[in-house]
Design an enzyme around this catalytic site. Structure first.
Site, mmCIF file in Angstrom:
data_model
loop_
_atom_site.group_PDB
_atom_site.id
_atom_site.type_symbol
_atom_site.label_atom_id
_atom_site.label_comp_id
_atom_site.label_asym_id
_atom_site.label_seq_id
_atom_site.Cartn_x
_atom_site.Cartn_y
_atom_site.Cartn_z
ATOM 1 N N HIS A 63 -8.886 12.351 5.482
ATOM 2 C CA HIS A 63 -9.469 11.081 5.024
ATOM 3 C C HIS A 63 -10.987 11.307 4.953
ATOM 4 C CE1 HIS A 63 -9.894 6.969 4.159
ATOM 5 N NE2 HIS A 63 -9.349 6.408 5.218
ATOM 6 N N LYS A 123 9.641 2.716 -10.997
ATOM 7 C CA LYS A 123 10.655 3.095 -12.009
ATOM 8 C C LYS A 123 10.955 4.586 -11.956
ATOM 9 C CE LYS A 123 8.698 -0.263 -15.268
ATOM 10 N NZ LYS A 123 7.898 -0.330 -16.516
ATOM 11 N N ARG A 149 -9.626 -1.572 4.531
ATOM 12 C CA ARG A 149 -10.992 -1.065 4.452
ATOM 13 C C ARG A 149 -11.242 -0.141 3.270
ATOM 14 N NH1 ARG A 149 -10.122 -2.855 9.292
ATOM 15 N NH2 ARG A 149 -8.070 -2.038 8.833
ATOM 16 N N THR A 150 -10.385 0.863 3.135
ATOM 17 C CA THR A 150 -10.681 1.886 2.128
ATOM 18 C C THR A 150 -10.677 1.273 0.727
ATOM 19 O OG1 THR A 150 -9.672 3.510 3.581
ATOM 20 C CG2 THR A 150 -10.050 4.195 1.316
ATOM 21 N N ARG A 168 -4.774 6.842 -2.466
ATOM 22 C CA ARG A 168 -4.186 6.871 -1.118
ATOM 23 C C ARG A 168 -2.688 7.056 -1.280
ATOM 24 N NH1 ARG A 168 -5.230 3.213 4.045
ATOM 25 N NH2 ARG A 168 -6.977 4.653 4.029
HETATM 26 C C1 NCD Z 1 -7.299 4.734 8.715
HETATM 27 C C2 NCD Z 1 -6.285 5.379 7.810
HETATM 28 O O1 NCD Z 1 -5.766 4.766 6.880
HETATM 29 O O2 NCD Z 1 -6.052 6.563 8.020
HETATM 30 N N1 NCD Z 1 -7.701 3.499 8.219
HETATM 31 C C3 NCD Z 1 -8.870 3.452 7.521
HETATM 32 O O3 NCD Z 1 -8.928 3.897 6.393
HETATM 33 N N2 NCD Z 1 -9.930 2.966 8.150
HETATM 34 C C4 NCD Z 1 -6.897 4.670 10.130
HETATM 35 C C5 NCD Z 1 -5.536 4.174 10.496
HETATM 36 O O4 NCD Z 1 -4.763 3.670 9.668
HETATM 37 O O5 NCD Z 1 -5.216 4.294 11.683
#
Ligand code: NCD
Length: 296
Positions: free
Chosen positions: A128, A79, A50-51, A100
């Site tokens: 997040h 590396k 999703r992100t 991320r």
């Molecule tokens: C979440 C995350 O990555 O923290 N996912 C997301 O971005 N919707 C939730 C999860 O992984 O449980």
């Protein structure tokens, strides 16, 4: 606002401004070239559907180019390159970075060396913030307000960053929060202290059935097994359609997704299921974030 590392980087009125902007984007179906010529770098050191894809979609709907990687094994991190060196390089290729990373605190470290805006797309179990923005958007869309809602969080509240960030945000809007989880998965002390420090009423429970009747929102999140210490094996019985039989009719069930076994598929057919609307709201909200950080 230069970076979005934590939901606390946005004041309440700034959150409202992003949500208002996202609502206009959603209702007008905005597509265009207003950010043409700009480039977003999506640096994903951890799995994401999703992100990463919704940021790519949001950027492209505003005319931006998108670069990045979705697997650090294909980047020079494999590396031995440090995160800060990677950021110092990529900032010369892009106008904004979405990061991320599996390590809590990585986004702050990266922002320390980035001259371009940096968005935390999830760092370890900590935060997040753009997930929180579209969670708030979805809540506001349903209830017409963010203030004074009774919100239950169920699932992995210790290692789940989406629930942590949302609790931090809602505690600034006079929410009553109930953390529903077995002892091992109750939120970390610093999250509890931060939420209480903002004057939010909090309670705990072990099972959703104990508290469902008094909730406006039930926010479910998956066991974050990838972050669990080896010996941990707490149980999270699923939220089912049958369980919702005891819940109020106007309850809003949210989940950041991906789901595993904590939320039964039979809930999808219940009108209280809001998680697929929630995920769709990720694109207009992230478009509003890109506009906010890059306009002008
Ligand atoms: C979440 C995350 O990555 O923290 N996912 C997301 O971005 N919707 C939730 C999860 O992984 O449980």
């Amino acid at each position: 606002m230069k970076n979005i590392l934590s939901i606390d980087d946005l004041a309440n009125d700034e959150i409202s401004a992003v949500l208002d902007n996202a609502a206009r984007i959603k209702s007008e179906g905005v597509r265009g070239t207003e950010l043409a010529g700009r480039i977003a770098a999506l640096l994903f050191f951890e799995p994401s559907t999703r992100t990463r894809l919704s940021f790519a979609s949001a950027a492209q709907r505003l005319g931006m180019g998108v670069i990045g990687f979705d697997d650090p094994a294909t980047s020079s991190a494999a590396k031995g390159e440090s995160l800060t060196d990677t950021i110092q390089v990529v900032q010369t290729y892009a106008d904004l970075i979405v990061l991320r990373h599996p390590r809590a605190g990585a986004a702050h470290e990266a922002a320390g060396v980035a001259a371009v805006p940096l968005v935390n797309g999830g760092d370890g179990g900590r935060e997040h913030p753009t997930q929180t923005l579209y969670d708030l958007f979805t809540v506001r869309e349903r209830f017409g307000r963010l203030d004074g809602l009774r919100v239950g969080f169920y699932g992995d509240l210790r290692f789940g960053r989406a629930a942590n960030s949302l609790a931090l945000a809602l505690s600034r809007f006079g929410a009553e929060l109930t953390w529903i989880a077995p002892a091992d998965l109750q939120p970390a002390e610093e999250v509890v202290a931060a939420v209480r420090g903002r004057g939010a009423a909090t309670a705990t429970a072990e099972r959703p059935a104990e508290v469902l009747s008094g909730l406006d929102v039930l926010y479910v999140s998956r066991p974050q097994r990838e972050r669990w210490p080896a010996a941990m094996a707490p149980e999270l019985p699923p939220v089912t359609r049958e369980l919702l039989g005891r819940a109020p009719e106007q309850l809003l069930v949210l989940h950041p997704l991906p789901r595993t076994d904590e939320l039964a598929v039979d809930v999808d057919a219940d009108p209280r299921a809001g998680y697929f609307q929630q995920v769709a709201n990720g694109v207009p909200v992230r478009m509003a974030v890109l506009r906010q950080l890059l306009a002008g």
